[in-house]
Design a protein around this motif. Sequence first.
Motif, PDB file in Angstrom:
ATOM      1  N   SER A 123       0.546  -1.287  -0.135  1.00 30.06           N
ATOM      2  CA  SER A 123      -0.420  -0.115  -0.228  1.00 30.06           C
ATOM      3  C   SER A 123       1.044   1.338   0.493  1.00 30.06           C
ATOM      4  CB  SER A 123      -1.017  -0.154   1.202  1.00 30.06           C
ATOM      5  OG  SER A 123      -0.391   0.548   2.209  1.00 30.06           O
ATOM      6  N   VAL A 124       2.255   1.037   0.250  1.00 28.24           N
ATOM      7  CA  VAL A 124       3.465   2.253   0.231  1.00 28.24           C
ATOM      8  C   VAL A 124       4.367   2.205  -1.039  1.00 28.24           C
ATOM      9  CG1 VAL A 124       3.947   1.155   2.395  1.00 28.24           C
ATOM     10  CG2 VAL A 124       4.328   4.546   1.287  1.00 28.24           C
ATOM     11  N   THR A 125       4.483   3.154  -1.567  1.00 25.70           N
ATOM     12  CA  THR A 125       5.332   2.274  -2.850  1.00 25.70           C
ATOM     13  C   THR A 125       6.573   3.046  -1.985  1.00 25.70           C
ATOM     14  OG1 THR A 125       4.562   2.416  -4.943  1.00 25.70           O
ATOM     15  CG2 THR A 125       6.589   2.615  -4.586  1.00 25.70           C
ATOM     16  N   ILE A 126       7.925   2.790  -1.553  1.00 27.15           N
ATOM     17  CA  ILE A 126       9.473   3.095  -0.763  1.00 27.15           C
ATOM     18  C   ILE A 126      10.113   3.539  -2.415  1.00 27.15           C
ATOM     19  CG2 ILE A 126      11.231   3.483   0.581  1.00 27.15           C
ATOM     20  CD1 ILE A 126       9.275   1.707   2.328  1.00 27.15           C
ATOM     21  N   SER A 127      10.854   4.676  -2.356  1.00 18.75           N
ATOM     22  CA  SER A 127      12.218   5.129  -3.103  1.00 18.75           C
ATOM     23  C   SER A 127      12.670   4.684  -3.187  1.00 18.75           C
ATOM     24  CB  SER A 127      11.757   6.217  -3.648  1.00 18.75           C
ATOM     25  OG  SER A 127      12.018   7.080  -3.127  1.00 18.75           O
ATOM     26  N   PRO A 128      14.244   4.341  -3.717  1.00 18.57           N
ATOM     27  CA  PRO A 128      15.466   3.959  -3.055  1.00 18.57           C
ATOM     28  C   PRO A 128      15.859   4.694  -2.599  1.00 18.57           C
ATOM     29  CG  PRO A 128      15.066   3.040  -5.186  1.00 18.57           C
ATOM     30  CD  PRO A 128      13.721   3.262  -5.306  1.00 18.57           C
ATOM     31  N   HIS A 183      16.415  16.680  -6.300  1.00 19.47           N
ATOM     32  CA  HIS A 183      15.385  16.090  -6.065  1.00 19.47           C
ATOM     33  C   HIS A 183      15.637  14.695  -7.295  1.00 19.47           C
ATOM     34  CE1 HIS A 183      13.592  18.570  -3.543  1.00 19.47           C
ATOM     35  NE2 HIS A 183      14.297  19.855  -4.187  1.00 19.47           N
ATOM     36  N   LEU A 184      16.690  14.939  -8.385  1.00 17.37           N
ATOM     37  CA  LEU A 184      16.826  13.502  -8.907  1.00 17.37           C
ATOM     38  C   LEU A 184      18.269  12.298  -8.690  1.00 17.37           C
ATOM     39  CD1 LEU A 184      16.133  16.158 -12.083  1.00 17.37           C
ATOM     40  CD2 LEU A 184      14.868  14.571 -11.404  1.00 17.37           C
ATOM     41  N   SER A 185      18.179  11.775  -9.397  1.00 18.70           N
ATOM     42  CA  SER A 185      18.949  10.253  -8.709  1.00 18.70           C
ATOM     43  C   SER A 185      19.217   9.563  -9.994  1.00 18.70           C
ATOM     44  CB  SER A 185      18.087   9.534  -7.533  1.00 18.70           C
ATOM     45  OG  SER A 185      19.561   8.795  -7.252  1.00 18.70           O
ATOM     46  N   ASN A 186      20.878   9.989 -10.129  1.00 21.92           N
ATOM     47  CA  ASN A 186      21.249   8.962 -11.820  1.00 21.92           C
ATOM     48  C   ASN A 186      21.153   8.005 -11.180  1.00 21.92           C
ATOM     49  OD1 ASN A 186      20.513  11.584 -13.243  1.00 21.92           O
ATOM     50  ND2 ASN A 186      22.801  12.165 -12.972  1.00 21.92           N
ATOM     51  N   LEU A 208      21.192  -0.768  -8.009  1.00 23.48           N
ATOM     52  CA  LEU A 208      22.582  -1.246  -7.172  1.00 23.48           C
ATOM     53  C   LEU A 208      22.334  -1.309  -5.447  1.00 23.48           C
ATOM     54  CD1 LEU A 208      24.225   2.441  -8.336  1.00 23.48           C
ATOM     55  CD2 LEU A 208      24.653   0.696  -8.929  1.00 23.48           C
ATOM     56  N   THR A 209      22.887  -1.660  -4.715  1.00 19.68           N
ATOM     57  CA  THR A 209      22.987  -2.336  -3.426  1.00 19.68           C
ATOM     58  C   THR A 209      22.486  -0.431  -2.885  1.00 19.68           C
ATOM     59  OG1 THR A 209      24.832  -2.062  -3.005  1.00 19.68           O
ATOM     60  CG2 THR A 209      23.725  -4.101  -3.969  1.00 19.68           C
ATOM     61  N   ARG A 262      25.233   2.686  -2.892  1.00 14.36           N
ATOM     62  CA  ARG A 262      25.182   4.215  -3.654  1.00 14.36           C
ATOM     63  C   ARG A 262      25.918   5.034  -3.341  1.00 14.36           C
ATOM     64  NH1 ARG A 262      19.673   4.413  -5.544  1.00 14.36           N
ATOM     65  NH2 ARG A 262      18.816   2.675  -6.144  1.00 14.36           N
ATOM     66  N   ILE A 263      25.651   4.311  -1.410  1.00 12.48           N
ATOM     67  CA  ILE A 263      26.628   5.680  -0.607  1.00 12.48           C
ATOM     68  C   ILE A 263      28.104   5.972  -1.575  1.00 12.48           C
ATOM     69  CG2 ILE A 263      28.069   5.854   1.285  1.00 12.48           C
ATOM     70  CD1 ILE A 263      25.818   3.933   2.784  1.00 12.48           C
ATOM     71  N   GLN A 264      28.407   4.948  -2.086  1.00 10.42           N
ATOM     72  CA  GLN A 264      30.039   4.519  -2.516  1.00 10.42           C
ATOM     73  C   GLN A 264      29.504   5.352  -4.068  1.00 10.42           C
ATOM     74  OE1 GLN A 264      32.810   3.247  -2.003  1.00 10.42           O
ATOM     75  NE2 GLN A 264      34.087   4.748  -3.722  1.00 10.42           N
TER      76      GLN A 264
END
Length: 255
Positions: free
Chosen positions: A147-152, A213-216, A221-222, A226-228
Amino acid sequence: MVPEGPAGMALPAPPPARVFAELCPVPAPAPVPVGRGGGLPAPSGREVHVSGSAELSAGPDRARVSLRLGSRKGVAGAARSSVSRRLEYIAQSARQRGVPEENMTITEDFSRVENTYQMEAEVCIIFSDFGKMQNVCNLLTEKLGTSVTISPPHFYHTPEAIDTLRRRVCVAAVGNTRQKAQEVCRLFGQSLGKPLLIKEEETKEWGGHVDSHLSNSPDSLTLQERIQNATAYASCRVFAVFEIKGKENRRNKLL
C-alpha cells in the motif's frame, strides 16, 4: 646524436633534473642598528622549496527517501481517510525514531477520475542517520506492504560537508609539505625553520553530488554501492618555502 634502442628506435631524452632544495653558504650578516630593545638578526637567505599534496574522501551525510501512496474510492471521504491513516502512521513512525518534524515534507493531490475519487500523497524524509533510515523503511515495508511505494534512498552532501572536505584536504597537503621539507633538511643535517611562503597551487574535486531532487542511480544498486557512488573526493597541491635555521640539534636528532 640521439641514442637508439635495440630495434633502431630513438630513446626518449632523460627528464631534466629538478632541484627542490638549495643549501647555500651563510652570507655575512649585514650590520643592524641596535636600540634599547636590541635588534633582529638579518635573515640567512637559506631556504628549502618543496611541494606536497593530499587526497581525501568524504561519504554523503544526507539521504532522501520518498514514499508514495494513494487510494481510489467511490466516496471522496473514504479515499481521503484511507490515505490520511497511512500518512499519520508514516509520520508517527519517523518521529518515534528521532526524525525531526522539519525533515518531513508531505504533499497531497486529490482528483476525480471517471466516477471515482482519487487521493494521492507523497512523503519526503531527509535522514542524517542512515541506520535510522533503514529501520524506518524496513518497518514501513513490513507494516504497510504494497500500500506504500518506497523509493531507493538518494544520498548527497550538504554544502557544509563539502566545505569541510576542502579545508581538511588543504590542511593535510600543508602538513605533508612540511614533513617533506623536514626530511630534506635532516638529510643534510640541517634544522627546519619557519615557513616563509605557503601557496595552494591546485585543487580538484570529483565524484559525489550535492542536494538534488533527481537521482541518476539505477534501482538495482545496493545501499553500499549508492553510498560509494555518492562519495566525494578532493585533492590539493601546495607549494611552500621554509627557512633553514642551521645545523640540526644532535639531541633532537637522537630523539
